[in-house]
Scaffold this motif. Structure first.
Motif, PDB file in Angstrom:
ATOM      1  N   GLU A 234      46.685  -8.910 -16.344  1.00 44.64           N
ATOM      2  CA  GLU A 234      45.775  -9.921 -15.779  1.00 44.64           C
ATOM      3  C   GLU A 234      45.852  -9.831 -14.257  1.00 44.64           C
ATOM      4  OE1 GLU A 234      44.324 -11.868 -19.189  1.00 44.64           O
ATOM      5  OE2 GLU A 234      44.116 -12.818 -17.214  1.00 44.64           O
ATOM      6  N   VAL A 235      44.736  -9.847 -13.607  1.00 41.32           N
ATOM      7  CA  VAL A 235      44.749  -9.938 -12.138  1.00 41.32           C
ATOM      8  C   VAL A 235      43.911 -11.140 -11.745  1.00 41.32           C
ATOM      9  CG1 VAL A 235      42.841  -8.277 -11.903  1.00 41.32           C
ATOM     10  CG2 VAL A 235      44.370  -8.679  -9.965  1.00 41.32           C
ATOM     11  N   ARG A 236      44.469 -11.929 -10.844  1.00 36.63           N
ATOM     12  CA  ARG A 236      43.841 -13.191 -10.465  1.00 36.63           C
ATOM     13  C   ARG A 236      42.677 -12.948  -9.509  1.00 36.63           C
ATOM     14  NH1 ARG A 236      45.155 -16.010  -6.427  1.00 36.63           N
ATOM     15  NH2 ARG A 236      47.234 -15.125  -6.041  1.00 36.63           N
ATOM     16  N   ASP A 237      41.671 -13.779  -9.582  1.00 38.38           N
ATOM     17  CA  ASP A 237      40.596 -13.717  -8.577  1.00 38.38           C
ATOM     18  C   ASP A 237      41.163 -14.169  -7.231  1.00 38.38           C
ATOM     19  OD1 ASP A 237      38.104 -14.868 -10.956  1.00 38.38           O
ATOM     20  OD2 ASP A 237      38.774 -12.835 -10.422  1.00 38.38           O
ATOM     21  N   PRO A 238      40.644 -13.629  -6.122  1.00 38.94           N
ATOM     22  CA  PRO A 238      41.184 -13.951  -4.792  1.00 38.94           C
ATOM     23  C   PRO A 238      40.893 -15.385  -4.385  1.00 38.94           C
ATOM     24  CG  PRO A 238      39.223 -12.600  -4.573  1.00 38.94           C
ATOM     25  CD  PRO A 238      39.516 -12.684  -6.038  1.00 38.94           C
ATOM     26  N   ALA A 239      41.845 -15.961  -3.629  1.00 41.11           N
ATOM     27  CA  ALA A 239      41.640 -17.291  -3.045  1.00 41.11           C
ATOM     28  C   ALA A 239      42.079 -17.229  -1.586  1.00 41.11           C
ATOM     29  CB  ALA A 239      42.485 -18.324  -3.798  1.00 41.11           C
ATOM     30  N   GLY A 240      41.568 -18.095  -0.762  1.00 41.61           N
ATOM     31  CA  GLY A 240      41.994 -18.168   0.642  1.00 41.61           C
ATOM     32  C   GLY A 240      41.767 -16.854   1.373  1.00 41.61           C
ATOM     33  N   ASP A 241      42.874 -16.246   1.855  1.00 42.29           N
ATOM     34  CA  ASP A 241      42.796 -15.004   2.644  1.00 42.29           C
ATOM     35  C   ASP A 241      42.831 -13.756   1.772  1.00 42.29           C
ATOM     36  OD1 ASP A 241      44.994 -16.700   4.855  1.00 42.29           O
ATOM     37  OD2 ASP A 241      42.847 -16.292   5.211  1.00 42.29           O
ATOM     38  N   GLU A 242      42.947 -13.947   0.442  1.00 39.81           N
ATOM     39  CA  GLU A 242      43.153 -12.787  -0.439  1.00 39.81           C
ATOM     40  C   GLU A 242      41.885 -11.975  -0.647  1.00 39.81           C
ATOM     41  OE1 GLU A 242      46.611 -14.710  -3.341  1.00 39.81           O
ATOM     42  OE2 GLU A 242      44.475 -14.953  -3.872  1.00 39.81           O
ATOM     43  N   VAL A 243      42.095 -10.697  -1.000  1.00 42.21           N
ATOM     44  CA  VAL A 243      40.966  -9.811  -1.302  1.00 42.21           C
ATOM     45  C   VAL A 243      41.292  -9.050  -2.585  1.00 42.21           C
ATOM     46  CG1 VAL A 243      39.568  -7.856  -0.521  1.00 42.21           C
ATOM     47  CG2 VAL A 243      40.408  -9.544   1.141  1.00 42.21           C
ATOM     48  N   LEU A 244      40.344  -9.019  -3.494  1.00 43.52           N
ATOM     49  CA  LEU A 244      40.497  -8.203  -4.702  1.00 43.52           C
ATOM     50  C   LEU A 244      39.867  -6.840  -4.449  1.00 43.52           C
ATOM     51  CD1 LEU A 244      41.473  -8.280  -7.705  1.00 43.52           C
ATOM     52  CD2 LEU A 244      39.063  -8.706  -8.298  1.00 43.52           C
ATOM     53  N   VAL A 245      40.651  -5.786  -4.638  1.00 46.56           N
ATOM     54  CA  VAL A 245      40.166  -4.420  -4.413  1.00 46.56           C
ATOM     55  C   VAL A 245      40.058  -3.709  -5.753  1.00 46.56           C
ATOM     56  CG1 VAL A 245      40.728  -2.166  -3.381  1.00 46.56           C
ATOM     57  CG2 VAL A 245      41.120  -4.279  -2.077  1.00 46.56           C
ATOM     58  N   GLU A 246      38.896  -3.121  -5.999  1.00 48.30           N
ATOM     59  CA  GLU A 246      38.750  -2.247  -7.170  1.00 48.30           C
ATOM     60  C   GLU A 246      39.312  -0.887  -6.781  1.00 48.30           C
ATOM     61  OE1 GLU A 246      34.772  -1.662  -8.543  1.00 48.30           O
ATOM     62  OE2 GLU A 246      35.387  -0.491 -10.283  1.00 48.30           O
ATOM     63  N   VAL A 247      40.363  -0.471  -7.468  1.00 46.46           N
ATOM     64  CA  VAL A 247      41.083   0.750  -7.068  1.00 46.46           C
ATOM     65  C   VAL A 247      40.268   1.991  -7.438  1.00 46.46           C
ATOM     66  CG1 VAL A 247      43.185   2.111  -7.372  1.00 46.46           C
ATOM     67  CG2 VAL A 247      43.309  -0.406  -7.339  1.00 46.46           C
ATOM     68  N   GLU A 248      40.143   2.884  -6.460  1.00 51.52           N
ATOM     69  CA  GLU A 248      39.480   4.177  -6.712  1.00 51.52           C
ATOM     70  C   GLU A 248      40.480   5.322  -6.752  1.00 51.52           C
ATOM     71  OE1 GLU A 248      35.179   4.307  -4.771  1.00 51.52           O
ATOM     72  OE2 GLU A 248      36.674   3.668  -3.294  1.00 51.52           O
ATOM     73  N   ALA A 249      41.599   5.140  -6.048  1.00 45.78           N
ATOM     74  CA  ALA A 249      42.612   6.210  -6.006  1.00 45.78           C
ATOM     75  C   ALA A 249      43.944   5.608  -5.583  1.00 45.78           C
ATOM     76  CB  ALA A 249      42.191   7.298  -5.004  1.00 45.78           C
ATOM     77  N   VAL A 250      45.023   6.170  -6.177  1.00 47.68           N
ATOM     78  CA  VAL A 250      46.367   5.673  -5.823  1.00 47.68           C
ATOM     79  C   VAL A 250      47.330   6.849  -5.857  1.00 47.68           C
ATOM     80  CG1 VAL A 250      46.754   4.935  -8.235  1.00 47.68           C
ATOM     81  CG2 VAL A 250      48.198   4.025  -6.390  1.00 47.68           C
ATOM     82  N   GLY A 251      48.122   7.007  -4.778  1.00 47.28           N
ATOM     83  CA  GLY A 251      49.040   8.141  -4.700  1.00 47.28           C
ATOM     84  C   GLY A 251      50.327   7.897  -5.463  1.00 47.28           C
ATOM     85  N   VAL A 252      51.005   8.987  -5.777  1.00 48.74           N
ATOM     86  CA  VAL A 252      52.292   8.952  -6.481  1.00 48.74           C
ATOM     87  C   VAL A 252      53.365   9.449  -5.511  1.00 48.74           C
ATOM     88  CG1 VAL A 252      53.617   9.794  -8.473  1.00 48.74           C
ATOM     89  CG2 VAL A 252      51.160   9.377  -8.694  1.00 48.74           C
ATOM     90  N   CYS A 253      54.425   8.647  -5.346  1.00 46.52           N
ATOM     91  CA  CYS A 253      55.407   8.864  -4.279  1.00 46.52           C
ATOM     92  C   CYS A 253      56.811   8.985  -4.862  1.00 46.52           C
ATOM     93  CB  CYS A 253      55.337   7.671  -3.327  1.00 46.52           C
ATOM     94  SG  CYS A 253      56.501   7.707  -1.980  1.00 46.52           S
ATOM     95  N   HIS A 254      57.682   9.717  -4.163  1.00 46.53           N
ATOM     96  CA  HIS A 254      59.088   9.789  -4.609  1.00 46.53           C
ATOM     97  C   HIS A 254      59.725   8.408  -4.674  1.00 46.53           C
ATOM     98  CE1 HIS A 254      59.352  14.266  -4.134  1.00 46.53           C
ATOM     99  NE2 HIS A 254      60.220  14.081  -5.096  1.00 46.53           N
ATOM    100  N   SER A 255      59.227   7.505  -3.856  1.00 51.07           N
ATOM    101  CA  SER A 255      59.814   6.159  -3.909  1.00 51.07           C
ATOM    102  C   SER A 255      59.515   5.475  -5.235  1.00 51.07           C
ATOM    103  CB  SER A 255      59.286   5.304  -2.754  1.00 51.07           C
ATOM    104  OG  SER A 255      59.636   5.923  -1.544  1.00 51.07           O
ATOM    105  N   ASP A 256      58.417   5.856  -5.877  1.00 50.35           N
ATOM    106  CA  ASP A 256      58.164   5.347  -7.233  1.00 50.35           C
ATOM    107  C   ASP A 256      59.276   5.801  -8.177  1.00 50.35           C
ATOM    108  OD1 ASP A 256      54.719   6.128  -6.651  1.00 50.35           O
ATOM    109  OD2 ASP A 256      55.607   4.122  -6.659  1.00 50.35           O
ATOM    110  N   LEU A 257      59.728   7.043  -7.979  1.00 53.46           N
ATOM    111  CA  LEU A 257      60.820   7.551  -8.828  1.00 53.46           C
ATOM    112  C   LEU A 257      62.109   6.774  -8.576  1.00 53.46           C
ATOM    113  CD1 LEU A 257      60.276  11.432  -8.548  1.00 53.46           C
ATOM    114  CD2 LEU A 257      59.309   9.810 -10.219  1.00 53.46           C
ATOM    115  N   HIS A 258      62.341   6.403  -7.313  1.00 50.22           N
ATOM    116  CA  HIS A 258      63.565   5.631  -7.015  1.00 50.22           C
ATOM    117  C   HIS A 258      63.504   4.271  -7.705  1.00 50.22           C
ATOM    118  CE1 HIS A 258      64.838   8.754  -4.409  1.00 50.22           C
ATOM    119  NE2 HIS A 258      63.929   8.537  -3.487  1.00 50.22           N
ATOM    120  N   VAL A 259      62.294   3.703  -7.800  1.00 51.35           N
ATOM    121  CA  VAL A 259      62.136   2.427  -8.513  1.00 51.35           C
ATOM    122  C   VAL A 259      62.415   2.630 -10.005  1.00 51.35           C
ATOM    123  CG1 VAL A 259      60.483   0.626  -9.184  1.00 51.35           C
ATOM    124  CG2 VAL A 259      60.521   1.489  -6.815  1.00 51.35           C
ATOM    125  N   LEU A 260      61.835   3.716 -10.560  1.00 44.73           N
ATOM    126  CA  LEU A 260      62.014   3.983 -11.989  1.00 44.73           C
ATOM    127  C   LEU A 260      63.472   4.277 -12.341  1.00 44.73           C
ATOM    128  CD1 LEU A 260      58.879   6.223 -12.752  1.00 44.73           C
ATOM    129  CD2 LEU A 260      59.131   3.733 -12.949  1.00 44.73           C
TER     130      LEU A 260
END
Ligand code: FEH
Ligand code: ZN
Ligand code: ZN
Length: 345
Positions: free
Chosen positions: A25-51
Motif C-alpha cells: 500500500e502506498v499512501r496518497d501525498p499530503a502537505g509537502d509530499e509527492v507521489l512519484v510513479e517509478v520508471e527506473a530504480v538502480g541496484v546498489c551494493h548497499s542494498d546487499l549490505h541491507v540484505l
C-alpha cells in the motif's frame, strides 16, 4: 483524509531473508509530499549490505520497500506542493533527513544531525523506496526535474551523486595530479567520467576484471591496472587522491601505499576493510582521510546538469523489476558491468 493505492514492490520482511516482489500500500501525498510513479530504480551494493544485515545491525524497522536510486514521473502532490508539476520526470534525492536541523536546512541531508535518531537512512533504507510502482517522497525539495531517459537518470542519484560529492571534497587538483579509481562498478565508472569532466588529473583505474578496466578506459581513464598487478603501482605513481569504491583491507592498504604526501584517501566502498592509522603508519605525511556519504541536494542538481550536458553516460543493464532477486545475486557475484536498473512493468 488521504487514501492509499496498491503498488507492486520489492520488500524486505525478514532480516537475512530474501526480498519478495509483493503488493504494498502506498499512501496518497499530503502537505509537502509527492507521489512519484517509478520508471527506473538502480541496484546498489548497499542494498546487499541491507540484505546481509543481521537482526539489530541496522536501526531500520521491517518491512520496507528497497530501492534508493530512483527516477520517475510526478503522479500526485500534497496540498502545499507548488514547485513540481504532475507528469514531469524527476529524480529522487535519496538520503532524506529530519528536515529541521542546520544540515538538512542547508541541503546537506546526507549529513543530517539527527540521523542516529531517525531509524532510517532514506529511501529504500528503512523507509519505503523505489523498487516499486510508486514511491511517496516526503518533500518536493528531494526532487530534481530532468529531461533525461529514466534509466540514465536514476543511477545519477547515487552512482553519480556519491562520487561527485567525494570529488568535490578533494579541493583543487593540479595539472600534474593523478587520481586512482579503485573499483570500476556503478559508482567507479561514473567517477572516471566525473574526474575527466571536472579535473585536469591523470586517472588510473584499478579493478580485478579486464572488462571493468575496458569500461574505465572507455569512460576516459588514462590507464587501467589489474588489481593483481597493483604492486607495480606501489613503485610507481603517487596519487593526489585515491577513491576506494571497494573498501577492503587490500584496497585500503593499496590506497595508503600509493598516496602522495598530502594526498587524500576517500573511502566510499563498504567492503568491511580496516586501516590502522598511526605515526609512523601506512599513510604518508599530510595525508587526509575522508568517508564521504552520498551527496548534498545541490550536488544532485549539479550531477543532473552534467549528465544533461552530455558529460555523463551510465552503462546500464536494464531489467524488469521482477528480476530484482536475480539482479542482487548477479551484483553479489560480480556479474554486473556498470549499473543494473530495474523497470516496473
Ligand atoms: C546507502 C546507505 C548506507 C551506506 C551507503 C549507502 C550508499 O549506497 C549511498 O550512496
Ligand atoms: Zn547506494
Ligand atoms: Zn536533519
Amino acid at each position: 483524509m488521504t487514501g492509499t493505492r496498491k503498488t507492486q514492490a520489492v520488500r524486505l520482511s525478514t532480516w537475512r531473508g530474501l526480498p519478495e516482489l509483493t503488493e504494498a500500500e502506498v499512501r496518497d501525498p499530503a502537505g509537502d509530499e509527492v507521489l512519484v510513479e517509478v520508471e527506473a530504480v538502480g541496484v546498489c551494493h548497499s542494498d546487499l549490505h541491507v540484505l546481509d544485515a543481521l537482526p539489530g545491525a541496522l536501526p531500520y524497522r521491517l518491512p520496507f520497500t528497497l530501492g534508493h536510486e530512483i527516477a520517475g514521473r510526478v503522479a500526485a502532490i500534497g496540498a502545499h506542493v507548488q514547485d513540481v508539476t504532475i507528469g514531469e520526470r524527476v529524480v529522487v534525492y535519496g538520503p532524506w533527513g529530519c528536515g529541521q536541523c542546520r544540515r538538512c536546512l542547508a541541503g546537506q541531508d546526507n549529513y543530517c544531525d539527527h540521523r542516529a535518531g531517525l531509524g532510517w537512512s532514506g529511501a529504500g533504507l528503512g523507509r519505503d523506496g523505489g523498487m516499486a510502482g510508486h514511491v511517496l517522497v516526503p518533500h518536493s525539495q528531494y526532487l530534481v526535474p530532468t529531461g533525461l531517459d529514466a534509466t540514465q537518470a536514476a543511477p545519477l542519484t547515487d552512482a553519480g551523486l556519491t562520487p561527485y560529492h567525494a570529488i568535490a571534497g578533494l579541493g583543487d587538483l593540479g595539472e600534474d595530479s593523478a587520481v586512482a579509481v579503485v573499483g570500476v562498478g556503478g559508482l567507479g565508472h561514473l567517477a572516471v567520467q566525473l574526474l575527466r569532466a571536472l579535473t585536469p588529473s591523470r586517472v588510473v583505474a584499478v579493478d580485478t576484471r579486464e572488462d571493468a578496466l575496458d569500461l574505465a578506459r572507455a569512460c576516459g581513464a588514462h590507464e587501467g591496472v589489474l588489481a593483481g598487478q597493483a604492486t607495480a603501482l606501489r613503485e610507481g605513481t603517487r596519487f593526489d587522491a585515491v577513491l576506494d569504491f571497494v573498501g577492503t583491507d587490500t584496497t585500503l592498504a593499496l590506497g595508503a601505499a600509493t598516496l602522495r604526501a598530502g594526498g587524500t584517501l576517500a573511502v566510499l566502498g563498504s567492503g568491511g576493510g580496516h586501516l590502522t592509522i598511526g605515526k609512523p603508519g601506512p599513510l604518508p605525511q599530510g595525508a587526509r582521510l575522508t568517508l564521504p556519504f552520498w551527496g548534498t541536494r545541490p550536488d544532485l542538481h549539479a550531477v543532473v546538469a552534467l549528465a544533461e550536458a552530455g558529460k555523463l553516460s551510465v552503462t546500464t543493464d536494464v531489467r524488469p523489476l521482477s528480476d530484482a532477486v536475480q539482479a542482487f545475486d548477479d551484483l553479489r557475484s560480480g556479474r554486473v558491468l556498470g549499473r543494473v536498473v530495474l523497470v516496473p512493468q
